[in-house]
Scaffold this motif. Sequence first.
Motif, PDB file in Angstrom:
ATOM      1  N   PRO A 266       0.794  -1.231   0.000  1.00 56.38           N
ATOM      2  CA  PRO A 266       0.000   0.000   0.000  1.00 56.38           C
ATOM      3  C   PRO A 266       0.826   1.282   0.000  1.00 56.38           C
ATOM      4  O   PRO A 266       1.841   1.384   0.695  1.00 56.38           O
ATOM      5  N   SER A 267       0.373   2.237  -0.798  1.00 52.92           N
ATOM      6  CA  SER A 267       0.911   3.598  -0.754  1.00 52.92           C
ATOM      7  C   SER A 267       0.240   4.332   0.401  1.00 52.92           C
ATOM      8  O   SER A 267      -0.687   3.803   1.038  1.00 52.92           O
ATOM      9  N   ILE A 268       0.650   5.561   0.652  1.00 48.86           N
ATOM     10  CA  ILE A 268       0.035   6.336   1.731  1.00 48.86           C
ATOM     11  C   ILE A 268      -1.444   6.568   1.432  1.00 48.86           C
ATOM     12  O   ILE A 268      -2.300   6.436   2.319  1.00 48.86           O
ATOM     13  N   LYS A 269      -1.783   6.865   0.174  1.00 45.08           N
ATOM     14  CA  LYS A 269      -3.192   7.099  -0.193  1.00 45.08           C
ATOM     15  C   LYS A 269      -4.003   5.818  -0.021  1.00 45.08           C
ATOM     16  O   LYS A 269      -5.126   5.850   0.511  1.00 45.08           O
ATOM     17  N   GLN A 270      -3.471   4.696  -0.444  1.00 46.87           N
ATOM     18  CA  GLN A 270      -4.189   3.430  -0.297  1.00 46.87           C
ATOM     19  C   GLN A 270      -4.368   3.054   1.169  1.00 46.87           C
ATOM     20  O   GLN A 270      -5.419   2.544   1.576  1.00 46.87           O
ATOM     21  N   ALA A 271      -3.355   3.309   1.974  1.00 49.53           N
ATOM     22  CA  ALA A 271      -3.458   3.023   3.407  1.00 49.53           C
ATOM     23  C   ALA A 271      -4.535   3.889   4.056  1.00 49.53           C
ATOM     24  O   ALA A 271      -5.294   3.428   4.915  1.00 49.53           O
ATOM     25  N   GLN A 272      -4.616   5.148   3.631  1.00 49.64           N
ATOM     26  CA  GLN A 272      -5.651   6.040   4.158  1.00 49.64           C
ATOM     27  C   GLN A 272      -7.040   5.566   3.735  1.00 49.64           C
ATOM     28  O   GLN A 272      -7.995   5.631   4.522  1.00 49.64           O
ATOM     29  N   ASP A 273      -7.147   5.075   2.499  1.00 46.69           N
ATOM     30  CA  ASP A 273      -8.433   4.541   2.037  1.00 46.69           C
ATOM     31  C   ASP A 273      -8.842   3.312   2.859  1.00 46.69           C
ATOM     32  O   ASP A 273     -10.016   3.160   3.230  1.00 46.69           O
ATOM     33  N   LEU A 274      -7.879   2.443   3.131  1.00 51.74           N
ATOM     34  CA  LEU A 274      -8.166   1.248   3.929  1.00 51.74           C
ATOM     35  C   LEU A 274      -8.627   1.636   5.328  1.00 51.74           C
ATOM     36  O   LEU A 274      -9.566   1.037   5.884  1.00 51.74           O
ATOM     37  N   ARG A 275      -7.985   2.634   5.892  1.00 52.47           N
ATOM     38  CA  ARG A 275      -8.382   3.103   7.229  1.00 52.47           C
ATOM     39  C   ARG A 275      -9.804   3.676   7.188  1.00 52.47           C
ATOM     40  O   ARG A 275     -10.590   3.480   8.128  1.00 52.47           O
ATOM     41  N   HIS A 276     -10.141   4.371   6.089  1.00 50.63           N
ATOM     42  CA  HIS A 276     -11.484   4.935   5.941  1.00 50.63           C
ATOM     43  C   HIS A 276     -12.539   3.830   5.923  1.00 50.63           C
ATOM     44  O   HIS A 276     -13.568   3.929   6.608  1.00 50.63           O
ATOM     45  N   TYR A 277     -12.282   2.774   5.140  1.00 49.01           N
ATOM     46  CA  TYR A 277     -13.238   1.666   5.079  1.00 49.01           C
ATOM     47  C   TYR A 277     -13.343   0.951   6.425  1.00 49.01           C
ATOM     48  O   TYR A 277     -14.404   0.443   6.794  1.00 49.01           O
ATOM     49  N   SER A 278     -12.259   0.912   7.160  1.00 52.33           N
ATOM     50  CA  SER A 278     -12.288   0.308   8.489  1.00 52.33           C
ATOM     51  C   SER A 278     -13.198   1.099   9.419  1.00 52.33           C
ATOM     52  O   SER A 278     -14.004   0.523  10.158  1.00 52.33           O
ATOM     53  N   LYS A 279     -13.102   2.432   9.380  1.00 53.87           N
ATOM     54  CA  LYS A 279     -13.945   3.287  10.223  1.00 53.87           C
ATOM     55  C   LYS A 279     -15.423   3.099   9.892  1.00 53.87           C
ATOM     56  O   LYS A 279     -16.278   3.144  10.785  1.00 53.87           O
ATOM     57  N   GLU A 280     -15.698   2.896   8.600  1.00 53.86           N
ATOM     58  CA  GLU A 280     -17.087   2.753   8.180  1.00 53.86           C
ATOM     59  C   GLU A 280     -17.628   1.334   8.388  1.00 53.86           C
ATOM     60  O   GLU A 280     -18.800   1.071   8.131  1.00 53.86           O
ATOM     61  N   GLY A 281     -16.737   0.413   8.812  1.00 54.86           N
ATOM     62  CA  GLY A 281     -17.175  -0.960   9.027  1.00 54.86           C
ATOM     63  C   GLY A 281     -17.377  -1.734   7.742  1.00 54.86           C
ATOM     64  O   GLY A 281     -18.113  -2.730   7.721  1.00 54.86           O
ATOM     65  N   ARG A 282     -16.740  -1.301   6.665  1.00 52.04           N
ATOM     66  CA  ARG A 282     -16.902  -1.954   5.358  1.00 52.04           C
ATOM     67  C   ARG A 282     -15.611  -2.609   4.888  1.00 52.04           C
ATOM     68  O   ARG A 282     -15.428  -2.871   3.718  1.00 52.04           O
ATOM     69  N   PHE A 283     -14.729  -2.886   5.814  1.00 50.50           N
ATOM     70  CA  PHE A 283     -13.432  -3.464   5.474  1.00 50.50           C
ATOM     71  C   PHE A 283     -13.587  -4.965   5.248  1.00 50.50           C
ATOM     72  O   PHE A 283     -14.100  -5.686   6.097  1.00 50.50           O
TER      73      PHE A 283
END
Length: 309
Positions: free
Chosen positions: A229-246
């Motif tokens: 993961p790049s920094i942008k991809q890692a941030q996207d993954l964290r976003h999906y985790s917060k939303e419970g859609r990971f």
Amino acid sequence: MKSPAKEIKMTSYDDLFNMGSQSVEESVDKIVYLPLVELHTPRNHPFKVNDDAAMQEMTESVKQSGVLSPGIVRPLENGGYELLAGNRRKRASELAGLEQMPIIIKNLTDDEAIILMVDSNLQREELLPSEKAFAYKLKLDAMKRQGERSDLTSSPLAKKLSAESLGEQLGESKDQIYRYIRLTELTPDLLELVDEKKISFRPAVELSYLTKEEQRILYDVIDTDEVFPSIKQAQDLRHYSKEGRFNADIVTVILNQEKPLEHKITLDGNWVRKRFPKTMTPQQIKDRINKALDLLEKTERLKQQREAR
């Protein structure tokens, strides 16, 4: 002229334990020789001891000259000693076939021992991100506990000052200290990828906010697709985790997105010195290069226009 090292008188292990019941106390802060089997690595030791090229070099040095810098220990309640500084020297001594090494014995509290262990190892030139992460956490926690006993960290402001103080000691910002400590929240598999430089530092910090199960899912995708993961991809993954859609499908889609190309050029120092005055700042050099490229582009454009007529 006699070598200064030969002038130092060290107490042998046999002498140490034949001096009576006060012998260990009397030997505190003095250099003594102790058997390697009596020296034990601390349970929370965050620094790795690897049989790599650097260890081979140290082993050869020990074979030729012995251990020149003594390790530091504190006595253990059940016998033996906790080796706070010198675990790599101990390993080199083992590989060199030695049975003893020079040691300084100190009486230290748990927190004093942690701080000494961390400080003595942070002096090494090459440290892995994982080593810094756990070392910074250990020392910061020890500093806070010491402060609590003096009523120095009874408020959030005091705790903040502890991090700032640690940062000043280590030449790091307070925020960077906390970023490194975040890495201790990574699973061992992901943290190893950070040490191997397959995952960069800042993306790793973002990934540390994922749950342990989410991190295991992430590692499985990384291991299968060989994508990192790049920094942008890692941030996207964290976003999906917060939303419970990971989930694994989301991770696969994000990590397999095509990354933009990064164009980085490093200029050779000798080349720069030959072409620019020493008095020029990096920004002035950059401006001059930009002007030269603009002029070159303009010249090429005029040349193409003439050829087209």
